[in-house]
Design a protein around this motif. Structure first.
Motif, mmCIF file in Angstrom:
data_model
loop_
_atom_site.group_PDB
_atom_site.id
_atom_site.type_symbol
_atom_site.label_atom_id
_atom_site.label_comp_id
_atom_site.label_asym_id
_atom_site.label_seq_id
_atom_site.Cartn_x
_atom_site.Cartn_y
_atom_site.Cartn_z
ATOM 1 N N ARG A 9 17.476 61.379 44.288
ATOM 2 C CA ARG A 9 16.516 60.604 43.514
ATOM 3 C C ARG A 9 15.232 61.403 43.308
ATOM 4 O O ARG A 9 14.299 60.913 42.710
ATOM 5 C CB ARG A 9 16.219 59.301 44.236
ATOM 6 C CG ARG A 9 17.450 58.420 44.290
ATOM 7 C CD ARG A 9 17.286 57.250 45.178
ATOM 8 N NE ARG A 9 16.134 56.436 44.805
ATOM 9 C CZ ARG A 9 15.615 55.531 45.597
ATOM 10 N NH1 ARG A 9 16.129 55.326 46.784
ATOM 11 N NH2 ARG A 9 14.589 54.812 45.213
ATOM 12 N N LEU A 75 17.232 52.462 42.449
ATOM 13 C CA LEU A 75 18.018 53.082 41.384
ATOM 14 C C LEU A 75 17.959 52.269 40.095
ATOM 15 O O LEU A 75 17.914 52.826 38.996
ATOM 16 C CB LEU A 75 19.476 53.261 41.819
ATOM 17 C CG LEU A 75 19.746 54.389 42.816
ATOM 18 C CD1 LEU A 75 21.192 54.339 43.299
ATOM 19 C CD2 LEU A 75 19.435 55.741 42.198
ATOM 20 N N GLY A 76 17.937 50.949 40.206
ATOM 21 C CA GLY A 76 17.842 50.093 39.027
ATOM 22 C C GLY A 76 16.518 50.273 38.305
ATOM 23 O O GLY A 76 16.471 50.343 37.069
ATOM 24 N N GLU A 78 14.620 52.938 38.484
ATOM 25 C CA GLU A 78 14.658 54.293 37.928
ATOM 26 C C GLU A 78 15.519 54.335 36.663
ATOM 27 O O GLU A 78 15.162 54.994 35.683
ATOM 28 C CB GLU A 78 15.199 55.249 38.989
ATOM 29 C CG GLU A 78 15.131 56.697 38.620
ATOM 30 C CD GLU A 78 15.690 57.606 39.703
ATOM 31 O OE1 GLU A 78 15.847 58.798 39.403
ATOM 32 O OE2 GLU A 78 15.983 57.139 40.829
ATOM 33 N N LEU A 79 16.637 53.615 36.675
ATOM 34 C CA LEU A 79 17.521 53.560 35.506
ATOM 35 C C LEU A 79 16.790 52.974 34.302
ATOM 36 O O LEU A 79 16.832 53.531 33.193
ATOM 37 C CB LEU A 79 18.771 52.733 35.819
ATOM 38 C CG LEU A 79 19.714 52.446 34.648
ATOM 39 C CD1 LEU A 79 20.278 53.733 34.074
ATOM 40 C CD2 LEU A 79 20.839 51.519 35.095
ATOM 41 N N THR A 83 15.784 55.209 30.911
ATOM 42 C CA THR A 83 16.351 54.727 29.649
ATOM 43 C C THR A 83 15.247 54.501 28.620
ATOM 44 O O THR A 83 15.362 54.928 27.465
ATOM 45 C CB THR A 83 17.154 53.430 29.872
ATOM 46 O OG1 THR A 83 18.193 53.686 30.824
ATOM 47 C CG2 THR A 83 17.773 52.935 28.583
ATOM 48 N N ARG A 121 20.317 61.537 32.752
ATOM 49 C CA ARG A 121 19.944 61.006 34.073
ATOM 50 C C ARG A 121 20.279 59.520 34.172
ATOM 51 O O ARG A 121 20.722 59.045 35.216
ATOM 52 C CB ARG A 121 18.457 61.251 34.344
ATOM 53 C CG ARG A 121 18.000 60.727 35.678
ATOM 54 C CD ARG A 121 18.665 61.415 36.842
ATOM 55 N NE ARG A 121 18.227 60.818 38.097
ATOM 56 C CZ ARG A 121 18.998 60.615 39.148
ATOM 57 N NH1 ARG A 121 20.252 61.006 39.135
ATOM 58 N NH2 ARG A 121 18.529 60.044 40.221
ATOM 59 N N ALA A 122 20.094 58.782 33.080
ATOM 60 C CA ALA A 122 20.435 57.357 33.083
ATOM 61 C C ALA A 122 21.931 57.164 33.326
ATOM 62 O O ALA A 122 22.342 56.277 34.084
ATOM 63 C CB ALA A 122 20.020 56.705 31.762
ATOM 64 N N GLN A 124 23.876 59.267 34.967
ATOM 65 C CA GLN A 124 24.098 59.599 36.377
ATOM 66 C C GLN A 124 23.753 58.424 37.281
ATOM 67 O O GLN A 124 24.484 58.110 38.225
ATOM 68 C CB GLN A 124 23.251 60.808 36.788
ATOM 69 C CG GLN A 124 23.724 62.128 36.293
ATOM 70 C CD GLN A 124 22.820 63.255 36.773
ATOM 71 O OE1 GLN A 124 21.644 63.042 37.082
ATOM 72 N NE2 GLN A 124 23.364 64.459 36.823
ATOM 73 N N ILE A 125 22.642 57.784 37.021
ATOM 74 C CA ILE A 125 22.219 56.653 37.844
ATOM 75 C C ILE A 125 23.208 55.500 37.704
ATOM 76 O O ILE A 125 23.555 54.849 38.699
ATOM 77 C CB ILE A 125 20.792 56.211 37.481
ATOM 78 C CG1 ILE A 125 19.790 57.306 37.835
ATOM 79 C CG2 ILE A 125 20.425 54.912 38.202
ATOM 80 C CD1 ILE A 125 18.397 57.081 37.289
ATOM 81 N N ALA A 126 23.674 55.249 36.484
ATOM 82 C CA ALA A 126 24.648 54.171 36.269
ATOM 83 C C ALA A 126 25.931 54.449 37.046
ATOM 84 O O ALA A 126 26.502 53.536 37.666
ATOM 85 C CB ALA A 126 24.941 54.009 34.781
ATOM 86 N N LEU A 129 25.190 53.787 40.720
ATOM 87 C CA LEU A 129 25.153 52.344 41.005
ATOM 88 C C LEU A 129 26.570 51.774 41.062
ATOM 89 O O LEU A 129 26.866 50.933 41.914
ATOM 90 C CB LEU A 129 24.320 51.612 39.955
ATOM 91 C CG LEU A 129 22.811 51.724 40.141
ATOM 92 C CD1 LEU A 129 22.076 51.189 38.928
ATOM 93 C CD2 LEU A 129 22.368 51.001 41.393
#
Length: 149
Positions: A9, A75-76, A78-79, A83, A121-122, A124-126, A129
């Motif tokens: 992160r 993470l949410g 950050e997502l 975005t 990056r979005a 990757q985060i998805a 999650l």
């Protein structure tokens, strides 16, 4: 059970962009200075919303990265932040291309790279999650009640 891998992160480029974003937004608002492409292609209310979005995205993104609570919440946040960052940098790229000269083409290519990096990056985060959800489904309820996060 397989090893759960969550991407870091604290990615340096993401941190740099998120830390610079509010500075740019604050400077544009306080100094009343905007790029010519933004002044030409965006109405005043959209310009103000764009500048405020830069501030909010940077602050929220850094908050999500440093979130002390649940990993999924951080993470949410950050997502959502990356975005929106991808969206507003895309808006700026469109504004730059609307002028269509050699200078705007060079700048737009750099800004599009930031847009693509944010979307990447979005994604990757998805994925992270989704992995986290699957990992939580594998852990029996008794372990969760016993204090294991």
């Amino acid at each position: 059970m397989r090893y759960l891998r969550i991407r870091s992160r604290h990615q340096p480029y993401e941190v740099a962009v998120l830390a610079t974003s509010p500075v740019c937004g604050i400077l544009m608002l306080t100094l009343d200075v905007r790029p010519t492409s933004v002044q030409t292609s965006m109405p005043a209310p959209v310009q103000a919303a764009w500048e405020i979005s830069l501030i909010l995205v940077g602050v929220a993104g850094l908050l999500g990265m440093l979130w002390p609570g649940r990993l999924s919440t951080g993470l949410g946040i950050e997502l959502a932040s990356v975005t929106v960052l991808g969206t507003i940098t895309g808006m700026f790229a469109v504004a730059l291309v609307s002028l269509w000269n050699h200078q705007s083409l060079v700048t737009a290519s750099f800004v599009v790279a930031v847009t693509i990096g944010s979307i990447w990056r979005a994604v990757q985060i998805a994925v992270d999650l989704r992995r986290l959800v699957r990992a939580c489904e594998c852990v029996p309820d008794l372990q969760l009640q016993g204090g294991v996060p």
